[in-house]
Enzyme design. Structure first.
Site, mmCIF file in Angstrom:
data_model
loop_
_atom_site.group_PDB
_atom_site.id
_atom_site.type_symbol
_atom_site.label_atom_id
_atom_site.label_comp_id
_atom_site.label_asym_id
_atom_site.label_seq_id
_atom_site.Cartn_x
_atom_site.Cartn_y
_atom_site.Cartn_z
ATOM 1 N N GLY A 11 -11.440 -7.313 2.536
ATOM 2 C CA GLY A 11 -10.010 -6.848 1.987
ATOM 3 C C GLY A 11 -9.447 -6.077 3.015
ATOM 4 O O GLY A 11 -9.923 -5.081 3.502
ATOM 5 N N GLY A 13 -6.246 -4.645 2.574
ATOM 6 C CA GLY A 13 -5.496 -3.857 2.144
ATOM 7 C C GLY A 13 -5.767 -2.224 2.348
ATOM 8 O O GLY A 13 -6.192 -1.970 3.515
ATOM 9 N N PHE A 14 -4.983 -1.370 1.515
ATOM 10 C CA PHE A 14 -4.833 -0.074 2.005
ATOM 11 C C PHE A 14 -6.419 0.430 2.271
ATOM 12 O O PHE A 14 -6.684 1.279 3.139
ATOM 13 C CB PHE A 14 -4.163 0.846 0.651
ATOM 14 C CG PHE A 14 -2.689 0.629 0.787
ATOM 15 C CD1 PHE A 14 -1.878 0.927 1.818
ATOM 16 C CD2 PHE A 14 -2.221 -0.043 -0.127
ATOM 17 C CE1 PHE A 14 -0.619 0.706 1.516
ATOM 18 C CE2 PHE A 14 -0.976 -0.636 -0.313
ATOM 19 C CZ PHE A 14 -0.001 0.000 0.733
ATOM 20 N N GLY A 15 -7.427 0.240 1.204
ATOM 21 C CA GLY A 15 -8.675 0.519 1.282
ATOM 22 C C GLY A 15 -9.485 0.177 2.471
ATOM 23 O O GLY A 15 -10.177 0.816 3.362
ATOM 24 N N VAL A 79 -13.936 -14.709 0.326
ATOM 25 C CA VAL A 79 -15.239 -14.349 0.094
ATOM 26 C C VAL A 79 -15.662 -15.120 -1.158
ATOM 27 O O VAL A 79 -14.968 -14.982 -2.337
ATOM 28 C CB VAL A 79 -15.632 -12.883 -0.147
ATOM 29 C CG1 VAL A 79 -17.083 -12.418 -0.509
ATOM 30 C CG2 VAL A 79 -15.305 -12.415 1.662
ATOM 31 N N GLU A 176 11.138 -1.427 -11.539
ATOM 32 C CA GLU A 176 11.858 -1.603 -10.280
ATOM 33 C C GLU A 176 12.386 -3.009 -10.349
ATOM 34 O O GLU A 176 13.539 -3.306 -9.895
ATOM 35 C CB GLU A 176 10.861 -1.567 -9.306
ATOM 36 C CG GLU A 176 10.479 -0.129 -9.010
ATOM 37 C CD GLU A 176 9.303 0.269 -8.070
ATOM 38 O OE1 GLU A 176 9.223 1.271 -7.391
ATOM 39 O OE2 GLU A 176 8.399 -0.819 -8.142
ATOM 40 N N ASP A 314 -8.828 -0.687 -5.990
ATOM 41 C CA ASP A 314 -8.458 -1.075 -7.455
ATOM 42 C C ASP A 314 -9.535 -1.551 -7.838
ATOM 43 O O ASP A 314 -9.795 -2.029 -9.105
ATOM 44 C CB ASP A 314 -7.242 -2.007 -7.402
ATOM 45 C CG ASP A 314 -5.806 -1.268 -7.072
ATOM 46 O OD1 ASP A 314 -6.046 0.048 -7.117
ATOM 47 O OD2 ASP A 314 -4.873 -1.894 -6.745
ATOM 48 N N ALA A 325 -2.005 3.113 -4.615
ATOM 49 C CA ALA A 325 -2.315 2.966 -3.045
ATOM 50 C C ALA A 325 -3.212 4.227 -2.474
ATOM 51 O O ALA A 325 -4.101 4.012 -1.479
ATOM 52 C CB ALA A 325 -1.093 2.728 -2.289
ATOM 53 N N GLN A 326 -2.589 5.264 -2.813
ATOM 54 C CA GLN A 326 -3.198 6.521 -2.341
ATOM 55 C C GLN A 326 -4.633 6.752 -2.367
ATOM 56 O O GLN A 326 -5.165 7.183 -1.674
ATOM 57 C CB GLN A 326 -2.527 7.761 -2.910
ATOM 58 C CG GLN A 326 -1.090 8.356 -2.274
ATOM 59 C CD GLN A 326 -1.180 8.574 -0.921
ATOM 60 O OE1 GLN A 326 -2.674 9.157 -0.530
ATOM 61 N NE2 GLN A 326 -0.363 8.358 -0.157
#
Length: 469
Positions: A11, A13-15, A79, A176, A314, A325-326
């Site tokens: 992944g 992403g953020f992590g 994967v 949003e 997540d 995200a944090q």
């Protein structure tokens, strides 16, 4: 010569990105494997769907994000399995070839996907969610195509159906999206059409909880509710979507009665579940995932107490941490530093502790809510705080300036949306399928046989010129 410690991160992403960066100075070889070539800034994905931002500003190439990190390589692959006994990640390359990634440490950061709460077969084809660039593009096609269809429609009832949008879920994403569709209908599109009144657009925001933005402070919930109502959004709380088809949605209200609402567009923003890889890994380790399909981790983010497998973001569950995200960013950094310290012979760090920097959501131009460090902000102040934070978390100064320019152009100067390109084929697709299911529902190469000869990837190079030929 002894082989260096191999870290495979699933992944980008953020992590995953933060884990890789935390390993930059470690004596390891890092491989990031992802089914896309970009690092997606998901908090601004809805602005791609609304035609405000081009996708490139919020989705820089993973290779460029880690380009200066000499011990990190990137593999474009999907994967499919994890061999925990032999420590190998098994993936499929774009040409359907098998890719085997041996690891000494595995970091699972594969994120989440949509959750329809057991109604996947019924809802997925009619109510797309928004987790990928493809999803956002598809939603953009779907939203804009409905106005084109309404412009051509002669039946008033059918015209109204084309101009009805139902958003299921009033969390930040739902709020949003509702705000952006309202601005499109009332600010951007009225001057573009001759045979429809775009301000008559009906926007339904459906939420099963008693209020919009359930995790937020009550004051911010009320402000958001009032602002959206003034923008023309019809908010229904304590209301569930129970059925839908190509041209309608059935909802159950707080009194238990059901109502069929004619509409051509449904957008799902009600829930997420962990990546299917969580179930794959859990099955291999003999443990259970939670109701949202997330794999449980220990205080150090390890899976099942193993020192070779970690999960962040997540895809994991720990102490009821929110799926934001944090959390992924902080856990990625934590695991990267943990592995670096362990290989250097340092004592184990204390358990992971999440530092909550606050939450925010934007409703529209000069309208946002934010709570951070005990402060609650609304309106212009909240909007400026939201803009500053999101600009700073974008990757690269070019993307930051590009996003700022796009915002000023779209919301301040032109009151327009610069990225509203659709085609006949795209409009035809969404017209025949409601909004349709997300394009990403059917993945490339499903049920395609995998050749016997695997490709090994354990060094710093993904392929050679000979491989490419």
């Amino acid at each position: 010569m002894a082989q260096r410690h191999r870290v495979v991160i699933v992944g980008g992403g953020f992590g995953g990105i933060n884990a890789a960066k935390a390993l930059a100075k470690a004596n390891v070889d890092v491989t990031i494997v992802d089914r896309t070539n970009h690092h997606l800034f998901q908090p601004l994905l809805y602005q791609v769907a609304a035609g405000i931002l081009p996708e490139g500003l919020i989705a820089p190439a993973i290779r460029s994000v880690v380009g200066d990190q000499r011990n990190c390589q990137v593999a474009l692959a999907e994967v499919q399995d994890i061999d925990v006994e032999n420590r190998v990640v098994i993936a499929r390359e774009p040409d359907t070839g098998e890719l085997r990634l041996p690891y000494d440490t595995l970091v699972l950061a594969a994120g989440a996907t949509h959750s329809y709460f057991g109604n996947e077969e019924k809802f997925a084809q009619y109510a797309p969610g928004m987790k990928t660039i493809e999803d956002a593009r598809y939603l953009r096609d779907g939203i804009l195509a409905k106005y084109e269809m309404a412009e051509l429609e002669t039946d008033p009832a059918e015209k109204k159906r084309w101009l009805t949008f139902a958003i299921i879920g009033a969390g930040p994403t739902g709020v949003e999206l509702a705000g952006q569709i309202a601005e499109l209908a009332h600010v951007v599109l009225p001057r573009d059409y001759r045979h429809i009144d775009t301000t008559s657009t009906r926007i339904l925001l459906l939420e099963g909880a008693p209020a919009v933005l359930p995790p937020f402070d009550e004051k911010l919930q009320k402000w958001t509710h009032d602002k959206l109502t003034k923008m023309g959004v019809e908010i229904r709380t304590n209301t569930l979507a129970v059925d839908m088809d190509r041209s309608s949605i059935t909802v159950k209200g707080p009194d238990g009665s059901e109502e069929i609402i004619p509409c051509r567009t449904r957008i799902w923003a009600a829930g997420v579940q962990g990546s299917p890889l969580a179930r794959v890994l859990a099955g291999k380790l003999g443990i259970d995932v939670d109701r949202a399909g997330r794999i449980p981790v220990g205080p150090d983010c390890s899976v099942n107490g193993r020192s070779d497998i970690y999960a962040v973001g997540d895809i994991m569950t720990l102490d009821k941490l929110p799926g934001v995200a944090q959390v992924a960013m902080q856990q990625g950094k934590y695991v990267g530093k943990l592995v670096t310290g362990r290989l250097a012979g340092q004592p184990a760090p204390p358990p992971f502790k999440y530092f909550d920097k606050g939450s925010m959501a934007t409703i529209g131009y000069k309208a946002a809510v934010a709570e951070s460090f005990g402060m609650k902000m609304t309106g212009v102040i909240g909007f400026l705080a939201w803009g500053f934070i999101h600009i700073m978390y974008l990757v690269g100064w070019g993307n930051r300036f590009g996003a700022l320019y796009s915002w000023l152009r779209a919301m301040v100067f032109s009151k327009n949306r610069g990225h509203r390109i659709i085609t006949f084929d795209g409009a035809e697709n969404v017209a025949h399928r409601g909004v349709g299911g997300p394009i990403s529902k059917q993945r490339l190469g499903d049920n395609v046989p995998v050749p016997d000869a695997p490709t090994e990837l354990s060094g710093m190079r993904v392929s050679t010129p000979d491989d490419a030929s």
